[in-house]
Write a protein that holds these residues in place. Structure first.
Motif, PDB file in Angstrom:
ATOM      1  N   HIS A 381      -5.769 115.697 -27.841  1.00 45.49           N
ATOM      2  CA  HIS A 381      -5.269 114.486 -28.492  1.00 45.49           C
ATOM      3  C   HIS A 381      -3.752 114.519 -28.594  1.00 45.49           C
ATOM      4  O   HIS A 381      -3.070 113.513 -28.323  1.00 45.49           O
ATOM      5  N   HIS A 384      -2.133 113.741 -25.321  1.00 43.22           N
ATOM      6  CA  HIS A 384      -2.287 112.337 -24.945  1.00 43.22           C
ATOM      7  C   HIS A 384      -1.336 111.461 -25.756  1.00 43.22           C
ATOM      8  O   HIS A 384      -0.683 110.558 -25.203  1.00 43.22           O
ATOM      9  N   VAL A 385      -1.235 111.726 -27.049  1.00 40.85           N
ATOM     10  CA  VAL A 385      -0.297 110.977 -27.887  1.00 40.85           C
ATOM     11  C   VAL A 385       1.133 111.189 -27.400  1.00 40.85           C
ATOM     12  O   VAL A 385       1.943 110.254 -27.358  1.00 40.85           O
ATOM     13  N   ASP A 498      -4.545 106.181 -30.011  1.00 42.08           N
ATOM     14  CA  ASP A 498      -5.582 107.180 -29.735  1.00 42.08           C
ATOM     15  C   ASP A 498      -6.287 107.567 -31.027  1.00 42.08           C
ATOM     16  O   ASP A 498      -6.538 108.748 -31.287  1.00 42.08           O
ATOM     17  N   HIS A 501      -9.338 109.641 -30.593  1.00 42.42           N
ATOM     18  CA  HIS A 501      -9.143 110.930 -29.905  1.00 42.42           C
ATOM     19  C   HIS A 501      -9.924 110.983 -28.589  1.00 42.42           C
ATOM     20  O   HIS A 501     -10.340 112.055 -28.148  1.00 42.42           O
ATOM     21  N   SER A 502     -10.088 109.845 -27.949  1.00 44.83           N
ATOM     22  CA  SER A 502     -10.884 109.781 -26.723  1.00 44.83           C
ATOM     23  C   SER A 502     -10.047 109.501 -25.485  1.00 44.83           C
ATOM     24  O   SER A 502     -10.573 109.525 -24.370  1.00 44.83           O
ATOM     25  N   GLY A 503      -8.762 109.199 -25.669  1.00 51.66           N
ATOM     26  CA  GLY A 503      -7.909 108.896 -24.535  1.00 51.66           C
ATOM     27  C   GLY A 503      -8.241 107.591 -23.851  1.00 51.66           C
ATOM     28  O   GLY A 503      -7.911 107.401 -22.674  1.00 51.66           O
ATOM     29  N   ARG A 506      -5.095 104.341 -21.656  1.00 54.16           N
ATOM     30  CA  ARG A 506      -4.533 105.206 -20.614  1.00 54.16           C
ATOM     31  C   ARG A 506      -3.014 105.092 -20.538  1.00 54.16           C
ATOM     32  O   ARG A 506      -2.328 106.077 -20.277  1.00 54.16           O
ATOM     33  N   GLU A 531      -9.015 101.348 -31.536  1.00 57.17           N
ATOM     34  CA  GLU A 531      -7.573 101.266 -31.328  1.00 57.17           C
ATOM     35  C   GLU A 531      -7.078  99.817 -31.422  1.00 57.17           C
ATOM     36  O   GLU A 531      -6.067  99.539 -32.098  1.00 57.17           O
TER      37      GLU A 531
END
Length: 600
Positions: A381, A384-385, A498, A501-503, A506, A531
């Motif tokens: 996570h 990705h953030v 996010d 927390h799954s991305g 994109r 989101e």
């Protein structure tokens, strides 16, 4: 496992006798999940540095991925080189002290699981005619296979430690380590050392030289000049070579440099010394003049000076002042707990099966990732953030939202990686705990200003917005507060993208829509209801914080929603797989006012 707030002594609170300590999560890895935690059964290795003045121990747990956790640091003054350098014989009492401490340190390391102990000896041992007898006793009584290293090898190892501690980049650094028996001099950059040398100039050696003035008490100006002449005579060729390099910064890694810097901070500037304290040459000279004018007892009471070093500090300080002056270096930065034993660890890792991992990451990234993994944060996570935050940073700069540069971009990247480390303490206020951990975790490669900006940015990644009622924000200068406001807004937005927390989001970018509005373009793959709902629900507060009206355009990855519909904006989806949301009236007046106030 050490808990937050514990010292490095096996997870127990409070330092051990002689501990010169570093602990807590920054120097530690914590077992975690598939996103990068270390092995729970990582091997434990001890590192022993047998110096002229002190013996140092570091015990480290190393994972299969070459991440490490420092679980103990110890230091004991033994004065191994006391009275040695005239006839080059280690004295029996000094040998006893050295063997006793090494035996205790080896037993301590083994009690903490060390099956391997790497031990090196430096100046006092390498110059001793009775070196063999001393090394044999260490093998027989402490179980240590001691490697006696040359002066240039000592310098190389010290520089490895510095490179693991400081992000040099393209800068060229002059580094010196003023030990008890020798002074190691290095010139290097972020990639390699350029020059290595070892000088027969050490605090214990000079203090005990019968041909030089006594430095344990008051030292007259004439006697001090005699000491400087001795230093110049020994260092003339080294100084001439070092002058060939265009040096950007100077670092010192020894107790002499740290003590002089601490005295300068406490006595000359009436404040506590900072981590990695920078001291000007002018202040070094003022401290030396102060110290050499005092008796031994008076010197022991000087704020910032270790009383155990009072009798040799002038001998070390004359090396520092003379080399800085002769090289015309304006200041020196005293690195906190960085030196030979850190270099031993890096050298050990570099010889291992995963050696490439040691060099793949920068000092900063290694340090931040150790904190993330020590605290068991969701690294997937966090990464990705961080990626979304950087996309927002670049696109919003192009849109005219800010004019920050590469330095601030890098700080946003590292803050995003560490923004959730506070969940280690408690989730409900984890932004507060994250800010505390970032500020106090001794992150390597960052200066204090950078750490303060990162801590404040993490503090405001959720809930409260930047305000002077928060000390982490109020202590910053005007420009840095403006930086935090921008970075916190971008990190807060990236975090909301996010929430699951799954991305699923994109990509994200911001585009200008006139002078007072921004359009957030999102590319999603899968169901992003959480989101998107959060964006719409928090639109007003985001507009107020950013001083811009916001609208959103959502496009599914590949032009279609692979997971089907169901999002909050599905009724407005167009034929190209995009969702456009119009401006609501909610918060328009607040946003317009904030935009006007921000000068948009």
């Amino acid at each position: 496992m050490a808990h937050v707030g514990d010292t490095a002594e096996s997870g127990r609170g409070g330092p051990a006798p002689g501990d010169d300590g570093r602990g807590g999560p920054a120097g530690a890895d914590r077992p975690g999940g598939p996103d990068g935690g270390v092995d729970r059964d990582g091997r434990v290795v001890g590192f022993v540095d047998i110096g002229t003045n002190s013996v140092r121990l570091m015990v480290v747990q190393i994972s299969s991925r070459q991440h490490y956790r420092v679980i103990n640091l110890q230091r004991e003054v033994v004065r191994l080189g006391e009275e040695e350098f005239g006839d080059r014989l280690l004295r029996p009492a000094a040998i006893e002290r050295g063997v006793t401490v090494c035996r205790l340190f080896a037993a301590l390391a083994r009690s903490q699981g060390a099956r391997e102990i790497v031990a090196v000896a430096t100046s006092a041992t390498r110059e001793a005619r009775n070196q063999g007898a001393f090394v044999a006793r260490l093998r027989d009584e402490a179980g240590l296979d001691v490697h006696v290293v040359s002066g240039r090898e000592e310098a190389r190892l010290i520089y490895l430690g510095i490179q693991s501690r400081v992000e040099l980049g393209e800068r060229t650094a002059f580094c010196l380590d003023i030990g008890g028996g020798s002074t190691e001099v290095i010139v290097g950059d972020g990639r390699r050392h350029l020059f290595l040398d070892s000088l027969p100039l050490g605090a214990v050696r000079l203090a005990g030289d019968p041909g030089l003035p006594d430095v344990s008490g008051r030292v007259s100006a004439d006697d001090y000049q005699r000491l400087q002449r001795a230093v110049r005579l020994a260092s003339v060729h080294t100084v001439a070579t070092a002058r060939r390099y265009d040096v950007d910064v100077a670092y010192g890694t020894s107790g002499t440099v740290r003590n002089v810097a601490a005295v300068a901070a406490r006595v000359l500037h009436d404040r506590e010394p900072r981590r990695d304290e920078t001291t000007s040459l002018a202040d070094v000279r003022r401290v030396v003049k102060l110290l050499r004018g005092l008796s031994l007892e008076e010197r022991r009471r000087v704020p910032g000076l270790n009383p155990d070093r009072a009798d040799i500090v002038v001998a070390g300080a004359v090396v520092l002042e003379t080399l800085l002056g002769d090289l015309e270096l304006p200041a020196v930065t005293a690195l906190t707990e960085c030196g030979l034993r850190d270099g031993l660890l890096i050298d050990y890792l570099a010889r291992g099966p995963d050696a490439a991992l040691v060099h793949e990451l920068s000092v900063r990234e290694r340090s931040v990732l150790r904190l993330v993994r020590a605290c068991g944060a969701d690294e997937g996570h966090a990464r990705h953030v961080a990626r979304l935050a950087l996309e927002l940073f670049e696109s919003s700069r192009a849109a005219g939202y800010h004019d920050l540069g590469a330095d601030e971009r890098e700080l946003l990247d590292y803050t995003a990686l560490a923004h959730d480390v506070g969940t280690f303490v408690s989730y409900p206020d984890h932004h507060v705990h994250s800010a505390y951990l970032i500020a106090n975790a001794d992150l390597l490669g960052f200066d204090q200003r950078e750490i303060a900006i990162m801590a404040a940015t993490a503090l405001f990644h959720r809930k409260a917005t930047p305000s002077g009622r928060y000390h982490a924000y109020a202590q910053l200068g005007d420009d840095d507060r403006a930086t935090v406001r921008t970075l916190a807004n971008l990190l807060r937005l990236a975090e909301r993208l996010d929430r699951s927390h799954s991305g699923v989001v994109r990509h994200a970018r911001l585009e200008a829509d006139g002078r007072r509005a921004l359009v957030l373009h999102l590319v999603v793959k899968g169901r992003a209801e959480l989101e998107l709902w959060g964006l719409e629900n928090r639109r007003s507060s985001m507009e107020k914080a950013m001083g811009r009206r916001l609208s959103f355009v959502v496009e599914t990855d590949g032009g279609r929603d692979d997971e089907g519909g169901g999002g909050p904006f599905d009724d407005e989806r167009d034929g190209a797989g995009r969702t456009e949301t119009g401006r609501t009236e909610t918060g328009r007046a607040e946003a317009d006012g904030a935009a006007a106030e921000a000068g948009a």
